[in-house]
Scaffold this motif. Structure first.
Motif, PDB file in Angstrom:
ATOM      1  N   UNK A  47      56.197 -27.476 -27.844  1.00 51.69           N
ATOM      2  CA  UNK A  47      57.332 -27.879 -27.016  1.00 51.69           C
ATOM      3  C   UNK A  47      56.924 -28.048 -25.552  1.00 51.69           C
ATOM      4  N   UNK A  48      56.153 -27.107 -25.021  1.00 54.88           N
ATOM      5  CA  UNK A  48      55.769 -27.219 -23.613  1.00 54.88           C
ATOM      6  C   UNK A  48      54.282 -27.565 -23.440  1.00 54.88           C
ATOM      7  N   UNK A  49      53.638 -27.952 -24.541  1.00 56.54           N
ATOM      8  CA  UNK A  49      52.234 -28.382 -24.527  1.00 56.54           C
ATOM      9  C   UNK A  49      51.292 -27.300 -24.015  1.00 56.54           C
ATOM     10  N   UNK A  50      51.601 -26.046 -24.235  1.00 53.92           N
ATOM     11  CA  UNK A  50      50.723 -24.960 -23.808  1.00 53.92           C
ATOM     12  C   UNK A  50      49.353 -25.051 -24.472  1.00 53.92           C
ATOM     13  N   UNK A  51      49.308 -25.618 -25.670  1.00 54.69           N
ATOM     14  CA  UNK A  51      48.033 -25.729 -26.373  1.00 54.69           C
ATOM     15  C   UNK A  51      47.061 -26.648 -25.648  1.00 54.69           C
ATOM     16  N   UNK A  52      47.589 -27.505 -24.780  1.00 54.08           N
ATOM     17  CA  UNK A  52      46.741 -28.373 -23.957  1.00 54.08           C
ATOM     18  C   UNK A  52      46.683 -27.860 -22.522  1.00 54.08           C
ATOM     19  N   UNK A  53      47.829 -27.511 -21.976  1.00 52.41           N
ATOM     20  CA  UNK A  53      47.869 -27.100 -20.568  1.00 52.41           C
ATOM     21  C   UNK A  53      47.166 -25.756 -20.349  1.00 52.41           C
ATOM     22  N   UNK A  54      47.225 -24.876 -21.339  1.00 54.71           N
ATOM     23  CA  UNK A  54      46.572 -23.573 -21.196  1.00 54.71           C
ATOM     24  C   UNK A  54      45.070 -23.700 -20.960  1.00 54.71           C
ATOM     25  N   UNK A  55      44.352 -24.370 -21.874  1.00 53.12           N
ATOM     26  CA  UNK A  55      42.910 -24.529 -21.629  1.00 53.12           C
ATOM     27  C   UNK A  55      42.596 -25.425 -20.437  1.00 53.12           C
ATOM     28  N   UNK A  56      43.516 -26.344 -20.088  1.00 53.61           N
ATOM     29  CA  UNK A  56      43.288 -27.169 -18.902  1.00 53.61           C
ATOM     30  C   UNK A  56      43.287 -26.301 -17.642  1.00 53.61           C
ATOM     31  N   UNK A  57      44.235 -25.378 -17.544  1.00 51.39           N
ATOM     32  CA  UNK A  57      44.267 -24.455 -16.405  1.00 51.39           C
ATOM     33  C   UNK A  57      43.008 -23.591 -16.390  1.00 51.39           C
ATOM     34  N   UNK A  58      42.595 -23.125 -17.569  1.00 51.79           N
ATOM     35  CA  UNK A  58      41.370 -22.319 -17.648  1.00 51.79           C
ATOM     36  C   UNK A  58      40.153 -23.129 -17.200  1.00 51.79           C
ATOM     37  N   UNK A  59      40.113 -24.385 -17.578  1.00 54.11           N
ATOM     38  CA  UNK A  59      39.015 -25.261 -17.169  1.00 54.11           C
ATOM     39  C   UNK A  59      38.972 -25.379 -15.648  1.00 54.11           C
ATOM     40  N   UNK A  60      40.115 -25.626 -15.035  1.00 53.95           N
ATOM     41  CA  UNK A  60      40.179 -25.740 -13.572  1.00 53.95           C
ATOM     42  C   UNK A  60      39.800 -24.435 -12.887  1.00 53.95           C
ATOM     43  N   UNK A  61      40.049 -23.318 -13.569  1.00 58.42           N
ATOM     44  CA  UNK A  61      39.824 -21.994 -12.982  1.00 58.42           C
ATOM     45  C   UNK A  61      38.389 -21.526 -13.084  1.00 58.42           C
ATOM     46  N   UNK A  62      37.520 -22.315 -13.719  1.00 55.80           N
ATOM     47  CA  UNK A  62      36.159 -21.849 -13.947  1.00 55.80           C
ATOM     48  C   UNK A  62      35.081 -22.721 -13.328  1.00 55.80           C
ATOM     49  N   UNK A  63      35.429 -23.904 -12.804  1.00 57.35           N
ATOM     50  CA  UNK A  63      34.433 -24.703 -12.086  1.00 57.35           C
ATOM     51  C   UNK A  63      33.865 -23.857 -10.962  1.00 57.35           C
ATOM     52  N   UNK A  64      34.732 -23.301 -10.138  1.00 55.65           N
ATOM     53  CA  UNK A  64      34.434 -22.149  -9.282  1.00 55.65           C
ATOM     54  C   UNK A  64      35.359 -21.065  -9.816  1.00 55.65           C
ATOM     55  N   UNK A  65      34.800 -20.031 -10.398  1.00 53.07           N
ATOM     56  CA  UNK A  65      35.625 -19.085 -11.142  1.00 53.07           C
ATOM     57  C   UNK A  65      36.615 -18.388 -10.222  1.00 53.07           C
ATOM     58  N   UNK A  66      37.852 -18.329 -10.645  1.00 51.03           N
ATOM     59  CA  UNK A  66      38.930 -17.761  -9.838  1.00 51.03           C
ATOM     60  C   UNK A  66      38.898 -16.238  -9.879  1.00 51.03           C
ATOM     61  N   UNK A  67      38.786 -15.691 -11.077  1.00 52.28           N
ATOM     62  CA  UNK A  67      38.803 -14.248 -11.263  1.00 52.28           C
ATOM     63  C   UNK A  67      38.115 -13.915 -12.584  1.00 52.28           C
ATOM     64  N   UNK A  68      37.454 -12.766 -12.702  1.00 49.16           N
ATOM     65  CA  UNK A  68      37.311 -11.699 -11.717  1.00 49.16           C
ATOM     66  C   UNK A  68      36.331 -12.075 -10.612  1.00 49.16           C
TER      67      UNK A  68
END
Length: 526
Positions: A47-68
């Protein structure tokens, strides 16, 4: 309960394993994996496309890792941030004999690799596969572009990487030479740009809730970024493969999607930069000596936007790389040197329009077709955009032809003092040699792209600019030259243990021993 099926591989990557482990490439029921991953029912996920948006956010968060934050410390802060001349730790890690002294620590060297495959490649694979099956091409195109944004940084650390052969033989994947990886990056950028343009023409959009960057799902800006990234990579290979570089650069410049051209186009991940915690909570990184020499010498107004004045002399003070911290007052003494400001640590900078102008300036200097941009105009515009990014006026700075970098003085120990090595001024002079013009372009680009130490280190290796202070104590055992500086990071020990035959082949592709003294393919500075 509805079952979601995808015809794609499910990827996993552990800290010890050398390659991504996949299930069959036949039709796979991912419903349990996805449910476990996001804690939602399949209906909710669709319904909210989390199956795509979830890993997309993770991808953006790891080019320069956000956390830890400690993983960023090992991904970049104790490598590229130091080797670029930007920062130096006041902390005597590993008995004051570590990567900053060219004594490369295997446990540290693993992390850029692991984060790349666990955080970038695995998530890009998920986005591409799931979005393909759900007929969401806008997400496919975005994943291809982001994958290049992340993986070219990893190739620029190690050299050969696993890219086009990923998951062909899980656990035993072959490496691409760096040349082949770069050619594959250009191909993926082609595919990503074409896919985004087609999606845009069909009225498709990226949900802003799945885009944690300053672009907010704007496909036009993502196309500009992809073209700008192509220009960056073209310039990167220009000394070793000038024909391919010229072709790719001119393609990027001529593309009707455009380049990043204003500060409204700058690509930022809208998360606190992990270097802020490392610098200001842990006290583990400070201004580098080369930054002090150049910024103080130029009386650069951006200095106060990047760093705080030190407690040791009331001015901006940097630490020289590779000094004997433990026997010169220890962390307590060097922690008093200049730390970072909140204007740097409030977000993560990926690419700016200022950098693009410096790329155009160099392309013009090479005689390439830059669509009318001259080296002088692009150089000055790059400085202006960088100043505007911090609310500053560059007029007087651009005209300054007298200020030069200053000698370095360590208030704690005069044995660390050294004369300035960078000798260029600021103002553009058409009478200068091309070598001097290039040094000015790269020096100003180096200042402008702060705090992206990985990109700055890559450009330093490619050009030798800006001229940096050499490591004070070289503890490499002779594998890395003090005068020629560190060239790369050796392949991770875990990869050697689990994928030994392919690592051995990768060393052959590297063309030299697997240590920090071997040049990458595009690095012609022997």
């Amino acid at each position: 309960m509805k079952t979601i099926k995808f015809k794609t591989n499910i990827l996993k990557y552990g800290l010890i394993l050398s390659a991504l482990v996949s299930a069959s490439s036949c039709s796979v029921d991912e419903s349990r994996n996805i449910n476990d991953e996001y804690g939602q029912t399949p209906e909710q996920l669709l319904q909210d496309l989390s199956i795509v948006k979830g890993p997309l956010v993770n991808l953006m968060s790891n080019i320069v890792i956000v956390t830890p934050e400690w993983q960023y410390q090992l991904q970049q802060n104790l490598m590229g941030d130091v080797y670029s001349g930007y920062m130096t730790p006041p902390t005597p890690f590993a008995g004051d004999s570590n990567n900053t002294h060219y004594n490369l620590i295997d446990g540290w060297n693993q992390f850029p690799w692991t984060i790349a495959y666990q955080g970038v490649m695995a998530n890009a694979w998920k986005v591409e596969g799931r979005a393909t099956d759900l007929k969401l091409p806008q997400y496919v195109g975005l994943a291809k572009i982001l994958k290049v944004a992340g993986m070219h940084r990893i190739s620029d650390i190690y050299g050969p990487i696993i890219y086009t052969h990923l998951n062909e033989n899980p656990g035993f994947d072959k490496f691409d030479s760096q040349k082949d990886a770069y050619y594959a990056f250009f191909a993926d950028l082609d595919a990503g740009i074409t896919t985004l343009k087609d999606a845009k023409a069909k009225g498709l959009k990226v949900d802003p809730s799945g885009d944690i960057t300053s672009f907010g799902g704007d496909l036009d800006k993502w196309i500009k970024f992809a073209n700008s990234l192509r220009l960056r990579l073209a310039i990167r290979i220009s000394n070793i493969d000038p024909a391919k570089a010229k072709t790719e650069a001119e393609k990027a410049i001529a593309d009707n999607g455009g380049l990043l051209s204003s500060n409204a186009d700058d690509l930022m991940v809208l998360k606190p930069h992990p270097v802020g915690v490392i610098a200001n909570s842990w006290g583990d990184t400070r201004m580098g000596a080369s930054m002090e020499s150049i910024l103080n010498g130029y009386q650069d107004p951006r200095t106060g936007k990047y760093f705080q004045k030190s407690a040791i002399n009331g001015n901006y003070a940097g630490i020289r790389q590779g000094i004997d911290i433990a026997n010169n007052g220890g962390k307590d003494a060097y922690a008093k040197f200049s730390t970072l400001t909140t204007s740097i640590t409030e977000k993560i900078q990926i690419m700016t329009s200022a950098e693009v102008q410096f790329l155009l300036a160099e392309a013009s200097l090479k005689g390439w077709n830059t669509n009318g941009a001259t080296a002088e105009n692009a150089y000055n515009k790059g400085i202006q955009l960088s100043f505007q990014q911090y609310g500053l006026d560059a007029t007087a700075y651009i005209a300054n032809s007298t200020n030069l970098p200053t000698d370095y003085t360590d208030p704690n120990n005069a044995a660390n003092n050294t004369a300035a090595v960078s000798k260029v001024n600021i103002a553009w002079n058409n009478g200068d040699t091309n070598a001097v013009k290039l040094e000015k372009i790269i020096t100003q680009k180096w200042i402008a792209i702060f705090p992206d130490g990985q990109e700055a280190w890559s450009e330093f290796r490619r050009t030798g600019y800006p001229k940096l202070f050499p490591v004070k104590l070289n503890k490499s055992g002779g594998t890395i030259s003090t005068d020629k500086f560190i060239k790369r990071i050796n392949f991770p020990a875990s990869e050697k243990a689990a994928n030994s035959a392919n690592v051995a082949a990768a060393v052959g592709l590297l063309g030299g021993p697997d240590n920090g003294g071997t040049n990458l393919w595009w690095d012609t500075n022997k």
